[in-house]
Design an enzyme around this catalytic site. Structure first.
Site, mmCIF file in Angstrom:
data_model
loop_
_atom_site.group_PDB
_atom_site.id
_atom_site.type_symbol
_atom_site.label_atom_id
_atom_site.label_comp_id
_atom_site.label_asym_id
_atom_site.label_seq_id
_atom_site.Cartn_x
_atom_site.Cartn_y
_atom_site.Cartn_z
ATOM 1 N N TYR A 174 24.516 69.636 46.905
ATOM 2 C CA TYR A 174 24.181 70.718 47.844
ATOM 3 C C TYR A 174 24.926 70.514 49.163
ATOM 4 C CZ TYR A 174 21.099 73.497 50.925
ATOM 5 O OH TYR A 174 20.590 74.389 51.838
ATOM 6 N N SER B 181 22.984 73.043 56.556
ATOM 7 C CA SER B 181 21.780 72.215 56.479
ATOM 8 C C SER B 181 22.098 70.857 57.096
ATOM 9 C CB SER B 181 21.399 72.019 55.017
ATOM 10 O OG SER B 181 20.507 70.933 54.881
ATOM 11 N N HIS C 195 9.946 72.224 49.399
ATOM 12 C CA HIS C 195 10.123 71.199 50.436
ATOM 13 C C HIS C 195 8.760 70.608 50.780
ATOM 14 C CE1 HIS C 195 13.975 73.383 51.019
ATOM 15 N NE2 HIS C 195 14.415 72.150 51.213
ATOM 16 N N LYS D 11 27.683 72.879 51.215
ATOM 17 C CA LYS D 11 27.493 73.332 52.601
ATOM 18 C C LYS D 11 28.647 72.866 53.499
ATOM 19 C CE LYS D 11 23.708 75.728 52.270
ATOM 20 N NZ LYS D 11 23.763 77.172 52.526
ATOM 21 N N CYS E 121 21.518 68.151 55.913
ATOM 22 C CA CYS E 121 21.873 67.141 54.907
ATOM 23 C C CYS E 121 23.384 67.007 54.738
ATOM 24 C CB CYS E 121 21.193 67.425 53.581
ATOM 25 S SG CYS E 121 21.831 68.883 52.776
HETATM 26 O O1 GFB Z 1 11.169 68.347 52.214
HETATM 27 P P1 GFB Z 1 11.956 67.374 51.436
HETATM 28 O O2 GFB Z 1 12.110 67.651 49.994
HETATM 29 O O3 GFB Z 1 13.337 67.268 52.212
HETATM 30 O O4 GFB Z 1 11.273 65.908 51.535
HETATM 31 P P2 GFB Z 1 14.528 66.204 52.358
HETATM 32 C C1 GFB Z 1 11.077 65.275 52.777
HETATM 33 C C2 GFB Z 1 10.341 63.963 52.579
HETATM 34 O O5 GFB Z 1 8.978 64.266 52.228
HETATM 35 C C3 GFB Z 1 10.883 63.050 51.487
HETATM 36 C C4 GFB Z 1 8.581 63.470 51.117
HETATM 37 O O6 GFB Z 1 10.831 61.717 51.934
HETATM 38 C C5 GFB Z 1 9.894 63.279 50.343
HETATM 39 O O7 GFB Z 1 9.778 62.163 49.474
HETATM 40 N N1 GFB Z 1 7.519 64.161 50.385
HETATM 41 C C6 GFB Z 1 6.245 63.771 50.289
HETATM 42 C C7 GFB Z 1 7.625 65.322 49.694
HETATM 43 N N2 GFB Z 1 5.520 64.595 49.527
HETATM 44 C C8 GFB Z 1 6.347 65.594 49.153
HETATM 45 C C9 GFB Z 1 6.175 66.793 48.385
HETATM 46 O O8 GFB Z 1 5.105 67.107 47.877
HETATM 47 N N3 GFB Z 1 7.271 67.581 48.229
HETATM 48 C C10 GFB Z 1 8.491 67.260 48.780
HETATM 49 N N4 GFB Z 1 9.513 68.092 48.591
HETATM 50 N N5 GFB Z 1 8.671 66.143 49.497
HETATM 51 C C11 GFB Z 1 15.923 68.133 51.361
HETATM 52 C C12 GFB Z 1 17.199 68.232 50.592
HETATM 53 O O9 GFB Z 1 15.664 66.792 51.482
HETATM 54 O O10 GFB Z 1 16.062 68.669 52.655
HETATM 55 C C13 GFB Z 1 17.791 69.561 50.654
HETATM 56 O O11 GFB Z 1 17.014 67.773 49.280
HETATM 57 C C14 GFB Z 1 17.739 70.206 52.028
HETATM 58 O O12 GFB Z 1 19.112 69.453 50.246
HETATM 59 C C15 GFB Z 1 16.429 69.968 52.748
HETATM 60 O O13 GFB Z 1 18.785 69.739 52.816
HETATM 61 C C16 GFB Z 1 16.466 70.427 54.187
HETATM 62 O O14 GFB Z 1 14.854 66.183 53.809
HETATM 63 O O15 GFB Z 1 14.254 64.872 51.788
#
Ligand code: GFB
Length: 335
Positions: free
Chosen positions: A149, A120, A192, A153, A122
């Site tokens: 996580y 990933s 996500h 990885k 991250c």
């Molecule tokens: O998709 P997401 O959880 O991935 O969040 P990350 C991406 C951005 O979208 C963050 C915002 O800045 C969140 O605050 N966001 C806005 C939201 N609304 C929402 C919502 O309803 N749901 C979610 N989930 N986010 C993950 C990692 O981080 O990326 C994992 O935690 C993994 O480990 C994955 O690597 C690819 O890029 O922030």
């Protein structure tokens, strides 16, 4: 240890026996679709979690001892969005370390010559230079919301590199950017951002709500890749001749970024999802929710030089994912 076995689905005298670990997940199911459409007679070995618990070392050992596997796509993992990572850190580090250690160890022991480990983006430092090159790995502190996580990885990449150095295996790693697409998890808290927003905007439109709240400030920037593009990249990287892969990577730095090389702000993404879903109310931001890393866009020049480029635009991918959501809503994960 290493029996001579066929290593590619194209051009080999006999087709390899391919184990796709995690074939019911978003990534694993896309890899199965990709392999099956390119090589309809491919010898795929698939096991559900009920049939083979990958966190159980004895079960994994017995599976590899009897199945004569030639290739492994290691797509099984505990995954989730920013909130799931932040609130369930033990599950993310323990389950991922167990799955990948069991599979890689048994693969080595039973002569699997080629394996593709899925990581990933991250894994890179929170404040890495953008776009992020493969050699940014281990050059700075990680983003705290997903550090456990990411550590798992990173360990997976290093397991593959170490086996290659010590045992002469050909284990490769790809680091995908943020993914989305069919078979995603649409849970309102644990998903996500793309599936989370598709569901929230859809439900708001259905309910006739005047506004939708998006987590964070809307300023973080992310890069998104459709899972069908990822699957195509995985098969492409897996099938490269060993010499070609080695020439583009190094023994101690053997992973390849997979993405589009293009990013956008969460605010812009939210506007695109609202348009795709047909929601025309207000979009508000809840800054009490974590933003995560400020920017994450991959340098994909290595992948391009290996002959692969993405095809699915974000707009098209959002449309097809929303269509899939509508067709499968009640059966989608997270419901
Ligand atoms: O998709 P997401 O959880 O991935 O969040 P990350 C991406 C951005 O979208 C963050 C915002 O800045 C969140 O605050 N966001 C806005 C939201 N609304 C929402 C919502 O309803 N749901 C979610 N989930 N986010 C993950 C990692 O981080 O990326 C994992 O935690 C993994 O480990 C994955 O690597 C690819 O890029 O922030």
């Amino acid at each position: 240890m290493n029996k001579p076995r066929p290593n590619t689905t194209s051009g080999a005298a006999s087709s390899p026996r391919i184990f796709v670990a995690g074939h019911r997940g978003m990534v694993g199911s896309a890899i199965v679709r990709q392999i099956s459409s390119a090589a309809p007679g491919a010898d795929l070995v698939l096991r559900t979690r009920e049939e083979l618990d990958l966190t159980n070392q004895d079960a994994v050992e017995r599976f590899f001892a009897t199945e004569e596997i030639d290739q492994v796509y290691l797509a099984a993992a505990k995954v989730g969005g920013i909130l799931a990572n932040d609130t369930r850190p033990a599950e993310f580090i323990l389950q991922n370390l167990a799955i990948q250690t069991n599979v890689i160890q048994a693969a080595v022991k039973h002569g699997v010559g080629r394996l593709l480990f899925l990581g990933s983006s991250c894994i890179y430092p929170k404040l890495a230079d953008q776009p992020i090159r493969e050699d940014a790995l281990l050059t700075g502190p990680l983003e705290p919301t997903n550090e456990p996580y990411a550590v798992a990885k990173i360990a997976g990449i290093k397991m593959c590199e170490s086996c290659n150095r010590q045992y002469g295996t050909d284990y490769r790693s790809v680091m995908p950017t943020n993914l989305y697409g069919e078979n995603d998890n649409f849970h309102p808290q644990h998903s996500h951002v793309i599936p989370g927003l598709i569901r929230r905007f859809h439900e708001a439109r259905e309910a006739g709500d005047h506004s939708v709240t998006v987590w964070g400030t809307g300023t973080p920037r992310r890069e998104f890749l459709h899972v069908d593009d990822l699957a195509s990249a995985c098969v492409h990287v897996m099938e490269l001749p060993a010499e070609t892969y080695r020439q583009h990577t190094q023994p101690m730095l053997s992973h390849v970024n997979v993405g589009t090389g293009e990013d956008l702000s969460i605010r812009s993404l939210a506007a695109m999802v609202a348009e795709t879903v047909g929601f025309d109310g207000a979009i508000e931001f809840d800054a009490s929710k974590p933003d995560g890393t400020p920017r994450k866009v991959l340098d994909v020049s290595c992948l391009h030089s290996l002959g692969w480029k993405h095809r699915i635009s974000l707009q098209d991918g959002l449309r097809s994912t929303y269509r899939w959501f509508l067709d499968n809503q009640s059966g989608a994960r997270g419901y």
